[in-house]
Design a protein around this motif. Structure first.
Motif, PDB file in Angstrom:
ATOM      1  N   LEU A 191       6.081   9.674   6.850  1.00 51.50           N
ATOM      2  CA  LEU A 191       6.398   9.126   5.539  1.00 51.50           C
ATOM      3  C   LEU A 191       7.099   7.785   5.699  1.00 51.50           C
ATOM      4  CD1 LEU A 191       7.753  12.374   3.866  1.00 51.50           C
ATOM      5  CD2 LEU A 191       5.468  11.415   3.685  1.00 51.50           C
ATOM      6  N   PHE A 192       6.571   6.788   5.042  1.00 49.31           N
ATOM      7  CA  PHE A 192       7.156   5.465   5.105  1.00 49.31           C
ATOM      8  C   PHE A 192       7.860   5.205   3.772  1.00 49.31           C
ATOM      9  CE2 PHE A 192       3.548   5.528   7.989  1.00 49.31           C
ATOM     10  CZ  PHE A 192       4.134   5.095   9.168  1.00 49.31           C
ATOM     11  N   LEU A 193       9.143   5.544   3.729  1.00 45.60           N
ATOM     12  CA  LEU A 193       9.923   5.443   2.504  1.00 45.60           C
ATOM     13  C   LEU A 193      10.839   4.231   2.559  1.00 45.60           C
ATOM     14  CD1 LEU A 193      10.904   9.202   2.141  1.00 45.60           C
ATOM     15  CD2 LEU A 193       9.105   7.985   0.907  1.00 45.60           C
ATOM     16  N   PRO A 194      11.126   3.638   1.409  1.00 44.87           N
ATOM     17  CA  PRO A 194      12.049   2.492   1.393  1.00 44.87           C
ATOM     18  C   PRO A 194      13.433   2.898   1.859  1.00 44.87           C
ATOM     19  CG  PRO A 194      11.613   3.257  -0.831  1.00 44.87           C
ATOM     20  CD  PRO A 194      10.659   3.987   0.056  1.00 44.87           C
ATOM     21  N   SER A 195      14.111   1.996   2.548  1.00 50.01           N
ATOM     22  CA  SER A 195      15.461   2.276   3.025  1.00 50.01           C
ATOM     23  C   SER A 195      16.416   2.431   1.844  1.00 50.01           C
ATOM     24  CB  SER A 195      15.954   1.133   3.920  1.00 50.01           C
ATOM     25  OG  SER A 195      15.093   0.950   5.022  1.00 50.01           O
ATOM     26  N   PRO A 196      17.469   3.228   1.988  1.00 44.63           N
ATOM     27  CA  PRO A 196      18.459   3.352   0.914  1.00 44.63           C
ATOM     28  C   PRO A 196      18.999   1.984   0.514  1.00 44.63           C
ATOM     29  CG  PRO A 196      18.845   5.014   2.595  1.00 44.63           C
ATOM     30  CD  PRO A 196      17.784   4.093   3.147  1.00 44.63           C
ATOM     31  N   GLY A 197      19.052   1.723  -0.770  1.00 42.01           N
ATOM     32  CA  GLY A 197      19.540   0.444  -1.270  1.00 42.01           C
ATOM     33  C   GLY A 197      18.453  -0.587  -1.485  1.00 42.01           C
ATOM     34  N   MET A 198      17.261  -0.347  -0.946  1.00 41.29           N
ATOM     35  CA  MET A 198      16.152  -1.288  -1.148  1.00 41.29           C
ATOM     36  C   MET A 198      15.565  -1.095  -2.537  1.00 41.29           C
ATOM     37  SD  MET A 198      12.591  -1.645   1.026  1.00 41.29           S
ATOM     38  CE  MET A 198      13.495  -1.987   2.536  1.00 41.29           C
ATOM     39  N   ARG A 199      15.359  -2.180  -3.257  1.00 37.07           N
ATOM     40  CA  ARG A 199      14.814  -2.072  -4.603  1.00 37.07           C
ATOM     41  C   ARG A 199      13.332  -1.754  -4.555  1.00 37.07           C
ATOM     42  NH1 ARG A 199      18.015  -6.596  -5.553  1.00 37.07           N
ATOM     43  NH2 ARG A 199      16.232  -7.967  -5.870  1.00 37.07           N
ATOM     44  N   LEU A 200      12.920  -0.898  -5.471  1.00 34.69           N
ATOM     45  CA  LEU A 200      11.531  -0.456  -5.547  1.00 34.69           C
ATOM     46  C   LEU A 200      10.921  -0.982  -6.836  1.00 34.69           C
ATOM     47  CD1 LEU A 200       9.412   1.406  -4.136  1.00 34.69           C
ATOM     48  CD2 LEU A 200      10.238   3.253  -5.608  1.00 34.69           C
ATOM     49  N   ASP A 201       9.799  -1.693  -6.725  1.00 36.03           N
ATOM     50  CA  ASP A 201       9.158  -2.265  -7.902  1.00 36.03           C
ATOM     51  C   ASP A 201       8.160  -1.279  -8.509  1.00 36.03           C
ATOM     52  OD1 ASP A 201      10.483  -4.695  -7.648  1.00 36.03           O
ATOM     53  OD2 ASP A 201       8.985  -5.471  -6.242  1.00 36.03           O
ATOM     54  N   LEU A 202       7.822  -1.515  -9.769  1.00 35.84           N
ATOM     55  CA  LEU A 202       6.726  -0.781 -10.378  1.00 35.84           C
ATOM     56  C   LEU A 202       5.436  -1.122  -9.640  1.00 35.84           C
ATOM     57  CD1 LEU A 202       7.644  -1.323 -14.142  1.00 35.84           C
ATOM     58  CD2 LEU A 202       7.956   0.764 -12.803  1.00 35.84           C
ATOM     59  N   SER A 203       4.562  -0.151  -9.493  1.00 34.71           N
ATOM     60  CA  SER A 203       3.370  -0.326  -8.661  1.00 34.71           C
ATOM     61  C   SER A 203       2.112  -0.406  -9.520  1.00 34.71           C
ATOM     62  CB  SER A 203       3.265   0.841  -7.669  1.00 34.71           C
ATOM     63  OG  SER A 203       3.193   2.077  -8.352  1.00 34.71           O
ATOM     64  N   PRO A 204       1.006  -0.895  -8.939  1.00 34.17           N
ATOM     65  CA  PRO A 204      -0.248  -0.999  -9.692  1.00 34.17           C
ATOM     66  C   PRO A 204      -0.831   0.375 -10.000  1.00 34.17           C
ATOM     67  CG  PRO A 204      -0.591  -1.556  -7.387  1.00 34.17           C
ATOM     68  CD  PRO A 204       0.884  -1.437  -7.575  1.00 34.17           C
ATOM     69  N   VAL A 205      -1.679   0.399 -11.017  1.00 33.41           N
ATOM     70  CA  VAL A 205      -2.363   1.637 -11.402  1.00 33.41           C
ATOM     71  C   VAL A 205      -3.360   2.032 -10.327  1.00 33.41           C
ATOM     72  CG1 VAL A 205      -3.942   2.672 -13.083  1.00 33.41           C
ATOM     73  CG2 VAL A 205      -2.083   1.186 -13.858  1.00 33.41           C
ATOM     74  N   VAL A 206      -3.346   3.301  -9.932  1.00 33.26           N
ATOM     75  CA  VAL A 206      -4.322   3.824  -8.978  1.00 33.26           C
ATOM     76  C   VAL A 206      -4.814   5.183  -9.466  1.00 33.26           C
ATOM     77  CG1 VAL A 206      -3.311   2.635  -6.987  1.00 33.26           C
ATOM     78  CG2 VAL A 206      -2.604   4.963  -7.529  1.00 33.26           C
ATOM     79  N   PHE A 207      -5.981   5.571  -8.975  1.00 34.15           N
ATOM     80  CA  PHE A 207      -6.558   6.873  -9.277  1.00 34.15           C
ATOM     81  C   PHE A 207      -6.749   7.615  -7.964  1.00 34.15           C
ATOM     82  CE2 PHE A 207      -7.812   3.969 -12.642  1.00 34.15           C
ATOM     83  CZ  PHE A 207      -7.462   4.679 -13.783  1.00 34.15           C
ATOM     84  N   PRO A 208      -5.785   8.462  -7.595  1.00 34.53           N
ATOM     85  CA  PRO A 208      -5.855   9.132  -6.301  1.00 34.53           C
ATOM     86  C   PRO A 208      -6.879  10.262  -6.308  1.00 34.53           C
ATOM     87  CG  PRO A 208      -4.006   9.973  -7.533  1.00 34.53           C
ATOM     88  CD  PRO A 208      -4.590   8.858  -8.358  1.00 34.53           C
ATOM     89  N   PRO A 209      -7.345  10.679  -5.142  1.00 32.32           N
ATOM     90  CA  PRO A 209      -8.202  11.870  -5.072  1.00 32.32           C
ATOM     91  C   PRO A 209      -7.410  13.093  -5.527  1.00 32.32           C
ATOM     92  CG  PRO A 209      -8.265  10.607  -3.023  1.00 32.32           C
ATOM     93  CD  PRO A 209      -7.135  10.059  -3.827  1.00 32.32           C
ATOM     94  N   VAL A 210      -8.047  13.965  -6.284  1.00 27.57           N
ATOM     95  CA  VAL A 210      -7.392  15.188  -6.759  1.00 27.57           C
ATOM     96  C   VAL A 210      -8.406  16.327  -6.776  1.00 27.57           C
ATOM     97  CG1 VAL A 210      -5.636  14.027  -8.183  1.00 27.57           C
ATOM     98  CG2 VAL A 210      -7.868  14.596  -9.177  1.00 27.57           C
ATOM     99  N   LEU A 211      -7.894  17.544  -6.703  1.00 30.60           N
ATOM    100  CA  LEU A 211      -8.741  18.716  -6.936  1.00 30.60           C
ATOM    101  C   LEU A 211      -8.967  18.824  -8.434  1.00 30.60           C
ATOM    102  CD1 LEU A 211      -7.316  21.535  -4.611  1.00 30.60           C
ATOM    103  CD2 LEU A 211      -9.146  19.901  -4.144  1.00 30.60           C
TER     104      LEU A 211
END
Length: 309
Positions: free
Chosen positions: A44-64
């Motif tokens: 898992l590549f997660l942002p470090s504590p304290g790093m700001r996270l931006d809103l992300s683009p729309v995606v359609f992931p694979p789902v059952l």
């Protein structure tokens, strides 16, 4: 979660693949890769504590999207996979992961399907059996991102954060007579199921709607108390745990809608939507087929061999 069975069908534009799957004797999915490679791919590549996270683009992931059961072959399940934005020829590994989510949702009791990264409850993070599954790990990661995103959106130097703090100070001055706001004024944010609609035809179930809701903890607790009271046909006084509704209303009006859009559409929470679809199908399976041999042997038995990380 709202669960409705209907005969409606909504065509999907993205590609679907049909996967026939036989449960092994351990009722799990044995890994086809060496353990070292599985962990390398599952990092898992997660942002470090304290790093700001931006809103992300729309995606359609694979789902059952669908599930076909075979009454004469209880250990055979056929899955319909919506490939979303992913090319069909690169869907195999992701499909294994989605089916693991489904199996974990089946075997882990419903009361244990939760994660909690609250610093106020360090001894209540995740139930033991759920904690060794891939689904449990990925839900913890999504909870981490939720906290990171909530804090980032409230950062006073970005557009949404500036709007939020301006409104907070205006309300505080008007309704409290001060702009000195206690730290515990702001609540934890919860992601909960809002709607799930399943189309059923004979032995096939197909998810036609799945939406998640973002709410403040006080709203979640109040709603939980009301549902318990309704189920027991009792009148109860719903306790409001929020010290100041005027302040929480700003969070609800400005920050929560952005988070809810992100949860239901953005790339940051694509894994959560993958999990949710698998959970919906597993819930339908448990409700409809609990008395079958697979239900009696596997459902809510915490048999997580093969679905662990």
């Amino acid at each position: 979660m709202s669960r409705r069975l209907s005969k409606k069908f909504y065509p999907m534009q993205s590609a679907r693949v049909f996967v026939s799957f036989f449960l092994s004797l351990t009722l799990g999915i044995p890994s086809a890769l060496p353990v070292s490679e599985v962990y390398a791919q599952g990092q898992l590549f997660l942002p470090s504590p304290g790093m700001r996270l931006d809103l992300s683009p729309v995606v359609f992931p694979p789902v059952l999207k669908g599930l076909k059961v075979h009454p004469d072959h209880p250990f055979r399940l056929d899955f319909i996979v919506d490939t979303g934005d992913r090319p069909v020829d690169k869907i195999q590994e992701k499909t294994i992961q989605l089916i693991k989510y489904f199996l974990a949702s089946l075997t882990v009791p419903e009361k244990d399907l939760w994660v909690n990264l609250s610093p106020e409850e360090p001894d209540r993070i995740i139930p033991d059996a759920f904690g060794i599954t891939e689904m449990g790990r990925d839900m913890l990661a999504q909870d981490y991102l939720l906290k990171q995103l909530t804090a980032s959106l409230m950062y006073p130097e970005n557009e949404l954060g500036k709007k939020f703090w301006t409104a907070v100070y205006e309300k505080a001055a008007k309704e409290l007579g001060t702009t000195q706001i206690p730290v515990d004024t702001f609540q934890k944010v919860w992601i909960v199921p809002e709607k799930a609609e399943v189309w059923v035809n004979n032995d096939v179930a197909f998810v036609v709607e799945a939406r998640l809701k973002v709410m403040l903890e006080e709203e979640y607790l109040a709603d939980s108390q009301k549902r318990v009271a309704d189920s027991q046909k009792k009148d109860v006084t719903v306790m409001r745990v929020k010290p100041d509704e005027a302040i929480s209303s700003v969070l609800r009006e400005i920050i929560l809608p952005a988070i809810e859009r992100e949860v239901n559409e953005g790339e940051n929470f694509a894994p959560l939507r993958e999990i949710y679809h698998s959970l919906i199908l597993a819930t339908w399976f448990k409700k409809a087929l609990r008395e079958g041999i697979l239900g009696k042997m596997y459902v809510e038995k915490n048999k997580v061999a093969g679905v662990e990380t």
